[in-house]
Design a protein around this motif. Structure first.
Motif, PDB file in Angstrom:
ATOM      1  N   VAL A  37       0.904  -1.126  -0.106  1.00  0.00           N
ATOM      2  CA  VAL A  37      -0.071   0.188   0.016  1.00  0.00           C
ATOM      3  C   VAL A  37       0.861   1.331  -0.111  1.00  0.00           C
ATOM      4  CG1 VAL A  37      -1.878   1.239   1.133  1.00  0.00           C
ATOM      5  CG2 VAL A  37      -1.730  -1.315   1.319  1.00  0.00           C
ATOM      6  N   LYS A  38       0.563   2.025  -0.997  1.00  0.00           N
ATOM      7  CA  LYS A  38       1.164   3.391  -1.067  1.00  0.00           C
ATOM      8  C   LYS A  38       0.543   4.596  -1.112  1.00  0.00           C
ATOM      9  CE  LYS A  38       5.201   0.866  -3.234  1.00  0.00           C
ATOM     10  NZ  LYS A  38       5.957   1.067  -4.406  1.00  0.00           N
ATOM     11  N   TYR A  39       0.883   5.681  -0.528  1.00  0.00           N
ATOM     12  CA  TYR A  39       0.491   7.084  -0.751  1.00  0.00           C
ATOM     13  C   TYR A  39       1.024   7.526  -1.976  1.00  0.00           C
ATOM     14  CZ  TYR A  39       0.218  11.871  -0.562  1.00  0.00           C
ATOM     15  OH  TYR A  39       0.059  13.241  -0.822  1.00  0.00           O
ATOM     16  N   ILE A  40       0.463   8.012  -3.039  1.00  0.00           N
ATOM     17  CA  ILE A  40       0.973   8.619  -4.214  1.00  0.00           C
ATOM     18  C   ILE A  40       0.530   9.962  -4.259  1.00  0.00           C
ATOM     19  CG2 ILE A  40       1.314   8.570  -6.753  1.00  0.00           C
ATOM     20  CD1 ILE A  40       2.034   5.750  -5.380  1.00  0.00           C
ATOM     21  N   GLY A  41       1.468  11.100  -3.943  1.00  0.00           N
ATOM     22  CA  GLY A  41       1.112  12.311  -3.887  1.00  0.00           C
ATOM     23  C   GLY A  41       1.126  12.867  -5.532  1.00  0.00           C
ATOM     24  N   THR A  94       7.041  13.357  -7.765  1.00  0.00           N
ATOM     25  CA  THR A  94       6.036  12.813  -6.847  1.00  0.00           C
ATOM     26  C   THR A  94       6.402  12.008  -5.706  1.00  0.00           C
ATOM     27  OG1 THR A  94       5.004  12.353  -9.179  1.00  0.00           O
ATOM     28  CG2 THR A  94       4.094  11.147  -7.457  1.00  0.00           C
ATOM     29  N   LYS A  95       5.748  12.347  -4.572  1.00  0.00           N
ATOM     30  CA  LYS A  95       6.075  11.813  -3.379  1.00  0.00           C
ATOM     31  C   LYS A  95       5.416  10.421  -3.505  1.00  0.00           C
ATOM     32  CE  LYS A  95       5.611  12.503   1.566  1.00  0.00           C
ATOM     33  NZ  LYS A  95       5.019  13.458   2.631  1.00  0.00           N
ATOM     34  N   VAL A  96       6.080   9.474  -3.092  1.00  0.00           N
ATOM     35  CA  VAL A  96       5.306   8.145  -2.733  1.00  0.00           C
ATOM     36  C   VAL A  96       6.018   7.658  -1.509  1.00  0.00           C
ATOM     37  CG1 VAL A  96       5.575   5.692  -3.667  1.00  0.00           C
ATOM     38  CG2 VAL A  96       5.625   7.525  -5.282  1.00  0.00           C
ATOM     39  N   THR A  97       4.922   7.173  -0.556  1.00  0.00           N
ATOM     40  CA  THR A  97       5.357   6.679   0.715  1.00  0.00           C
ATOM     41  C   THR A  97       4.489   5.623   1.084  1.00  0.00           C
ATOM     42  OG1 THR A  97       5.292   9.166   1.713  1.00  0.00           O
ATOM     43  CG2 THR A  97       5.215   7.240   3.286  1.00  0.00           C
ATOM     44  N   GLU A  98       5.358   4.293   1.379  1.00  0.00           N
ATOM     45  CA  GLU A  98       4.722   3.140   1.519  1.00  0.00           C
ATOM     46  C   GLU A  98       4.086   3.127   3.061  1.00  0.00           C
ATOM     47  OE1 GLU A  98       6.217  -1.431   1.502  1.00  0.00           O
ATOM     48  OE2 GLU A  98       6.962   0.123   0.326  1.00  0.00           O
ATOM     49  N   LEU A  99       2.644   2.807   3.180  1.00  0.00           N
ATOM     50  CA  LEU A  99       1.788   2.587   4.126  1.00  0.00           C
ATOM     51  C   LEU A  99       1.885   1.134   4.728  1.00  0.00           C
ATOM     52  CD1 LEU A  99      -0.815   4.963   3.127  1.00  0.00           C
ATOM     53  CD2 LEU A  99       1.208   5.556   4.415  1.00  0.00           C
ATOM     54  N   ARG A 145      -2.538  11.435 -15.627  1.00  0.00           N
ATOM     55  CA  ARG A 145      -2.470  11.892 -17.052  1.00  0.00           C
ATOM     56  C   ARG A 145      -1.638  10.876 -17.925  1.00  0.00           C
ATOM     57  NH1 ARG A 145      -0.481  18.009 -16.495  1.00  0.00           N
ATOM     58  NH2 ARG A 145       1.547  16.927 -17.610  1.00  0.00           N
ATOM     59  N   ALA A 146      -1.783  10.855 -19.197  1.00  0.00           N
ATOM     60  CA  ALA A 146      -1.188  10.066 -20.122  1.00  0.00           C
ATOM     61  C   ALA A 146       0.282  10.341 -20.120  1.00  0.00           C
ATOM     62  CB  ALA A 146      -1.744  10.359 -21.572  1.00  0.00           C
ATOM     63  N   ASP A 147       0.851  11.141 -19.613  1.00  0.00           N
ATOM     64  CA  ASP A 147       2.414  11.392 -19.661  1.00  0.00           C
ATOM     65  C   ASP A 147       2.792  10.825 -18.060  1.00  0.00           C
ATOM     66  OD1 ASP A 147       1.559  13.566 -18.022  1.00  0.00           O
ATOM     67  OD2 ASP A 147       2.434  14.919 -19.052  1.00  0.00           O
ATOM     68  N   GLY A 148       1.889  10.377 -17.327  1.00  0.00           N
ATOM     69  CA  GLY A 148       2.507   9.844 -15.991  1.00  0.00           C
ATOM     70  C   GLY A 148       2.264  10.824 -15.048  1.00  0.00           C
ATOM     71  N   VAL A 149       2.185  12.086 -15.308  1.00  0.00           N
ATOM     72  CA  VAL A 149       1.911  13.178 -14.088  1.00  0.00           C
ATOM     73  C   VAL A 149       0.785  12.735 -13.330  1.00  0.00           C
ATOM     74  CG1 VAL A 149       1.357  15.400 -13.755  1.00  0.00           C
ATOM     75  CG2 VAL A 149       3.041  14.958 -15.389  1.00  0.00           C
ATOM     76  N   LYS A 150       0.833  12.775 -11.770  1.00  0.00           N
ATOM     77  CA  LYS A 150      -0.370  12.704 -10.921  1.00  0.00           C
ATOM     78  C   LYS A 150      -0.963  13.961 -10.846  1.00  0.00           C
ATOM     79  CE  LYS A 150       1.729   8.622 -10.689  1.00  0.00           C
ATOM     80  NZ  LYS A 150       2.860   8.432 -11.785  1.00  0.00           N
ATOM     81  N   PHE A 183      -3.914  14.313  -9.018  1.00  0.00           N
ATOM     82  CA  PHE A 183      -4.508  14.104  -7.601  1.00  0.00           C
ATOM     83  C   PHE A 183      -3.777  13.298  -6.772  1.00  0.00           C
ATOM     84  CE2 PHE A 183      -8.132  15.182 -10.319  1.00  0.00           C
ATOM     85  CZ  PHE A 183      -8.435  16.538  -9.763  1.00  0.00           C
ATOM     86  N   ASP A 184      -3.760  13.211  -5.417  1.00  0.00           N
ATOM     87  CA  ASP A 184      -3.037  12.247  -4.637  1.00  0.00           C
ATOM     88  C   ASP A 184      -3.981  11.375  -4.393  1.00  0.00           C
ATOM     89  OD1 ASP A 184      -4.342  14.367  -3.047  1.00  0.00           O
ATOM     90  OD2 ASP A 184      -3.118  14.196  -1.363  1.00  0.00           O
ATOM     91  N   TYR A 185      -3.565  10.225  -4.021  1.00  0.00           N
ATOM     92  CA  TYR A 185      -4.469   8.822  -3.904  1.00  0.00           C
ATOM     93  C   TYR A 185      -3.480   7.706  -3.062  1.00  0.00           C
ATOM     94  CZ  TYR A 185      -1.925   7.150  -8.110  1.00  0.00           C
ATOM     95  OH  TYR A 185      -1.222   6.698  -9.013  1.00  0.00           O
ATOM     96  N   ILE A 186      -4.330   6.990  -2.739  1.00  0.00           N
ATOM     97  CA  ILE A 186      -3.748   5.657  -2.128  1.00  0.00           C
ATOM     98  C   ILE A 186      -3.895   4.396  -2.962  1.00  0.00           C
ATOM     99  CG2 ILE A 186      -3.791   3.990   0.095  1.00  0.00           C
ATOM    100  CD1 ILE A 186      -3.253   6.787   0.654  1.00  0.00           C
ATOM    101  N   TYR A 187      -2.844   3.597  -3.421  1.00  0.00           N
ATOM    102  CA  TYR A 187      -2.622   2.647  -4.181  1.00  0.00           C
ATOM    103  C   TYR A 187      -2.407   1.486  -3.396  1.00  0.00           C
ATOM    104  CZ  TYR A 187      -1.675  -0.347  -8.082  1.00  0.00           C
ATOM    105  OH  TYR A 187      -1.990  -1.306  -9.027  1.00  0.00           O
ATOM    106  N   ALA A 188      -3.363   0.184  -3.784  1.00  0.00           N
ATOM    107  CA  ALA A 188      -2.676  -1.049  -3.125  1.00  0.00           C
ATOM    108  C   ALA A 188      -2.710  -2.061  -4.098  1.00  0.00           C
ATOM    109  CB  ALA A 188      -4.116  -1.082  -2.180  1.00  0.00           C
ATOM    110  N   SER A 189      -1.906  -2.870  -4.181  1.00  0.00           N
ATOM    111  CA  SER A 189      -1.739  -4.044  -4.958  1.00  0.00           C
ATOM    112  C   SER A 189      -0.738  -5.108  -4.509  1.00  0.00           C
ATOM    113  CB  SER A 189      -1.115  -3.478  -6.327  1.00  0.00           C
ATOM    114  OG  SER A 189      -0.916  -4.370  -7.259  1.00  0.00           O
TER     115      SER A 189
END
Length: 126
Positions: free
Chosen positions: A30-34, A45-50, A108-113, A115-121
């Motif tokens: 699980v990661k916070y993606i800024g 882009t800030k990425v923090t593991e939760l 976005r198509a170019d990979g720019v974030k 909005f911030d979100y939480i990603y789980a995989s």
């Protein structure tokens, strides 16, 4: 004798699922993606593991994000970059964010974030 490195058969595609909650297994990352920050000549882009989450539910507050929607995308095949795997065949990757609209346009198509979100995989929705 079959080649053990042979590529797996690609599974049929499945439509995205909007869910109210997901249960995380011990192997789920699980990661916070800024939101991507535009710097002078580059982007960051800030990425923090939760690590301590067991579930993610609509209504939760995680890393300053009030979860209003969860979107899960099916992985029909494995994929990764270098030694880092980010898709697990037959599993799901789930984005949790403020609204369905934000999640639908978060990257976005170019990979720019945008909005911030939480990603789980990987996540098992069965």
């Amino acid at each position: 004798m079959e080649n053990q490195l042979q590529k797996k058969i690609k599974l049929p595609e499945q439509q995205d699922k909007w869910v109210k909650s997901i249960t995380l297994s011990p192997y789920t990352t699980v990661k916070y993606i800024g939101k991507t920050q535009e710097l002078l000549v580059t982007q960051s882009t800030k990425v923090t593991e939760l690590n301590s989450l067991k579930t993610i539910e609509v209504g939760d507050e995680i890393s300053g994000i009030h979860i209003g929607a969860i979107r899960c995308i099916f992985f029909s095949e494995d994929a990764g970059k270098g030694v880092n795997q980010y898709m697990w065949q037959g599993q799901w990757g789930c984005m949790a964010g403020r609204t369905e609209q934000e999640l639908a346009t978060a990257i976005r198509a170019d990979g720019v974030k945008v909005f911030d979100y939480i990603y789980a995989s990987p996540v098992n929705l069965d």
